[in-house]
Structures are given as structure tokens and as C-alpha cells.
Design a protein around this motif. Structure first.
Motif, PDB file in Angstrom:
ATOM      1  N   LYS A  36       0.857  -1.133  -0.070  1.00  0.00           N
ATOM      2  CA  LYS A  36       0.039   0.109  -0.088  1.00  0.00           C
ATOM      3  C   LYS A  36       0.910   1.318  -0.058  1.00  0.00           C
ATOM      4  O   LYS A  36       2.112   1.102  -0.008  1.00  0.00           O
ATOM      5  CB  LYS A  36      -0.827  -0.014   1.153  1.00  0.00           C
ATOM      6  CG  LYS A  36      -0.107  -0.074   2.394  1.00  0.00           C
ATOM      7  CD  LYS A  36      -0.947  -0.283   3.854  1.00  0.00           C
ATOM      8  CE  LYS A  36      -1.228   1.293   4.332  1.00  0.00           C
ATOM      9  NZ  LYS A  36      -1.458   1.270   5.551  1.00  0.00           N
ATOM     10  N   ASN A  37       0.390   2.428   0.071  1.00  0.00           N
ATOM     11  CA  ASN A  37       1.249   3.683  -0.028  1.00  0.00           C
ATOM     12  C   ASN A  37       1.781   3.866   1.191  1.00  0.00           C
ATOM     13  O   ASN A  37       1.158   3.985   2.494  1.00  0.00           O
ATOM     14  CB  ASN A  37       0.077   5.027  -0.247  1.00  0.00           C
ATOM     15  CG  ASN A  37       1.070   6.078  -0.174  1.00  0.00           C
ATOM     16  OD1 ASN A  37       1.830   6.373   0.274  1.00  0.00           O
ATOM     17  ND2 ASN A  37       0.273   6.988  -0.992  1.00  0.00           N
ATOM     18  N   ARG A  40       1.255   6.940   3.951  1.00  0.00           N
ATOM     19  CA  ARG A  40      -0.291   7.317   4.375  1.00  0.00           C
ATOM     20  C   ARG A  40      -0.470   5.971   5.344  1.00  0.00           C
ATOM     21  O   ARG A  40      -0.259   4.740   5.298  1.00  0.00           O
ATOM     22  CB  ARG A  40      -1.243   7.256   3.378  1.00  0.00           C
ATOM     23  CG  ARG A  40      -0.832   8.369   2.293  1.00  0.00           C
ATOM     24  CD  ARG A  40      -1.805   8.411   1.193  1.00  0.00           C
ATOM     25  NE  ARG A  40      -3.287   8.524   1.646  1.00  0.00           N
ATOM     26  CZ  ARG A  40      -4.270   8.292   1.145  1.00  0.00           C
ATOM     27  NH1 ARG A  40      -3.964   8.150  -0.363  1.00  0.00           N
ATOM     28  NH2 ARG A  40      -5.516   8.240   1.509  1.00  0.00           N
ATOM     29  N   SER A  43      -5.278   3.301   3.733  1.00  0.00           N
ATOM     30  CA  SER A  43      -5.394   2.823   2.212  1.00  0.00           C
ATOM     31  C   SER A  43      -6.513   2.029   2.177  1.00  0.00           C
ATOM     32  O   SER A  43      -6.948   1.306   2.969  1.00  0.00           O
ATOM     33  CB  SER A  43      -4.113   2.136   2.042  1.00  0.00           C
ATOM     34  OG  SER A  43      -3.090   3.067   1.842  1.00  0.00           O
ATOM     35  N   SER A  73       5.120  -0.286   5.950  1.00  0.00           N
ATOM     36  CA  SER A  73       5.110   1.372   5.925  1.00  0.00           C
ATOM     37  C   SER A  73       6.420   1.752   6.769  1.00  0.00           C
ATOM     38  O   SER A  73       6.520   1.377   7.935  1.00  0.00           O
ATOM     39  CB  SER A  73       3.934   2.015   6.367  1.00  0.00           C
ATOM     40  OG  SER A  73       3.912   3.262   6.616  1.00  0.00           O
TER      41      SER A  73
END
Length: 282
Positions: A36-37, A40, A43, A73
Motif C-alpha cells: 500500500k502507499n 499514508r 489505504s 510502511s
């Protein structure tokens, strides 16, 4: 070449299944991705059609889940002394483990965490292990892979002893592993540039952690020398590690059959870097 699985951390822009096309373009036999991003907290969930496409391309590509090393992340800190921030990180981490499960992937690579000078390193290590134990209970199958760090600031995991202590506190030893980052390891003070230093470092790794826990490598050259505590990657052969290191590494059977991932600074030459590294095998 047959026992070394090289690739790079490829983009998922345009959908997570794009990873296979990006890997193919650089001649990769392994790769890393974000699921995922990574910048951030929130998501949207993976769509069923995207999951299906990812699994189809994985089958077609011949790249097995054992050679894909997703990275979590950078926002997560499972060792935070702030209970609220730690819980937010843990929830995000669990979400990423679930994504790995949905995609049929085996690993999730992470930087262990930071004490931020708010708690002791010992306390931080315990919180990281507790967080991993909680995540293991919430999500099945996925193996958490701890990455060696460069020793910047209050980040944990730059000493092999710190990684070993986290592993020691993890209840399910079958679902914990290690990723050696060559730039980080050098920056943390472990010599790799000459044969004597290389063997000493590898022997220490075996004695303190054990190669049985090694699940992947981030193969990067370094802009700064041994013990710099600076996390500055460089292109293969452009930094301080030197060709002798890469020859030694590519012919070291201890690194067979695991994902070896480039995070070098110029993605436009990843294909050439991979070809060059394979050419070093005797």
C-alpha cells in the motif's frame, strides 16, 4: 545463477500486480514491494480483481512467494513508548500482514522500531516483540522479517544482539526472520570490505542470530564507510564496498535461495546491476 535470486524494490503504481511487469523489465528473479502507499496511514482495501490478477501473474512469472519480500510502511513504530502511537502502528502493521495473506505472500519485512529516547532500548525491544506476538495471533501464516539497521538516532536493530533479543522474545520462532541490509550493516560498524572482516561479520551473525533465520538481503553499496551510522545507499560498485565484496557475496552459498533485493539509488540501471552481479558468479 540458478541459486541466487536477484531483484529490486519495484513500483506498484497503477496497481499491485504491476510489480511483476516492473520486475520482468529488469530481469528480476525476486522483488520487494509496498502492499500500500507507505506514506499514508489509511489505504483502501485491495480489490478482489487486483488480488486475482496478482496471483495469476505470480504463477505466470515463475517468481515464488519465497522470493517476494514486501516491506511495511516507514510510519510504523512497534517499539514506541507512547501506547497510542504504538497501537496505531500495530493496527497498520496487522493490516499489511493481512494484505500479504490476501496476495498469497509469505513475508513482511520491517525496520524493528525506535525508542526515540523516551524509553530504554531494553523496554523498546520488549515492546517490539510484544507487538509481533500480538500480530502473529491476529494474522496467520505471514513471517515477520526484521531488517538490520544503520544505527542512526534511536533506531533499534543495528547490533546483531538487538535482533537476537527480539527473536528470543517472539513466541512463534517459525514466523520470525531477518533481512541483512549490506549498507546498514557496514554503517553499523560491521566490516564487509575485506575477506577477514567479511568472514568475521558472517561468523558473528551465525553465532548471535543464526543463518537459519535469514529470509532475505537488501544488497546495496554504501556512500559512507564502516561505522558511519549513516543510511546512504549507493549503486553497486559506486560506493565504498568494492568489487571484491560483491564477488564474495555472490559466491557465498549462505545467500542461496532467498530474495536478494537492490534498493540502490538509480533505478534506471537496475537491469545492468543485476546482470553485472550475476556475471560475478564463478
Amino acid at each position: 545463477m540458478k541459486n541466487k535470486f536477484l531483484g529490486a524494490h519495484v513500483s506498484i503504481q497503477g496497481g499491485i500486480s504491476q510489480a511483476f511487469l516492473n520486475a520482468e523489465e529488469i530481469g528480476a528473479r525476486a522483488f520487494a514491494i509496498f502492499t500500500k502507499n507507505q506514506r499514508r496511514w489509511e489505504s483502501k482495501p485491495l480489490e478482489e480483481k487486483e488480488i486475482k490478477k496478482f496471483k495469476e501473474l505470480m504463477k505466470e512469472s515463475g517468481i515464488s512467494p519465497e522470493h517476494i519480500l514486501p516491506h511495511n510502511s516507514y510510519l510504523h513504530n512497534l517499539g514506541s513508548g507512547d501506547a497510542e502511537k504504538r497501537e496505531k502502528s500495530l493496527n497498520g502493521f496487522i493490516d499489511e500482514m493481512e494484505r500479504c495473506n490476501q496476495l498469497g505472500l509469505k513475508y513482511l519485512n520491517m525496520h524493528p522500531g525506535s525508542h526515540l529516547n523516551e524509553i530504554s532500548p531494553e523496554e523498546c525491544i520488549k515492546l517490539i516483540a510484544d507487538s509481533i506476538n500480538t500480530a502473529h495471533k491476529k494474522v496467520s501464516n505471514v513471517v515477520v522479517v526484521l531488517e538490520t539497521t544503520a544505527g542512526q538516532g534511536s533506531n533499534m536493530g543495528s547490533r546483531f544482539e538487538e535482533i537476537a533479543e527480539i527473536i528470543n522474545l517472539v513466541e512463534d520462532k517459525s514466523r520470525i526472520g531477518v533481512c541483512i541490509d549490506t549498507c546498514h550493516t557496514l554503517a553499523a560498524g560491521y566490516e564487509l570490505k575485506d575477506e577477514e572482516g567479511y568472514e568475521k561479520t558472517m561468523n558473528e551473525f551465525e553465532k548471535i542470530i543464526g543463518f537459519k533465520y535469514l529470509k532475505g538481503v537488501h544488497l546495496n553499496d554504501s556512500k559512507f564507510d564502516t561505522g558511519s551510522r549513516k543510511d546512504r545507499h549507493d549503486s553497486i560498485g559506486k560506493g565504498v564496498l568494492g568489487e571484491e565484496f560483491f564477488i564474495r557475496f555472490m559466491n557465498d552459498k549462505r545467500f542461496d535461495n532467498i530474495p536478494i533485493i537492490l534498493e540502490t539509488i538509480d533505478s534506471s540501471i537496475w537491469k545492468q546491476e543485476i546482470e553485472y552481479l550475476y556475471s560475478l558468479m564463478k
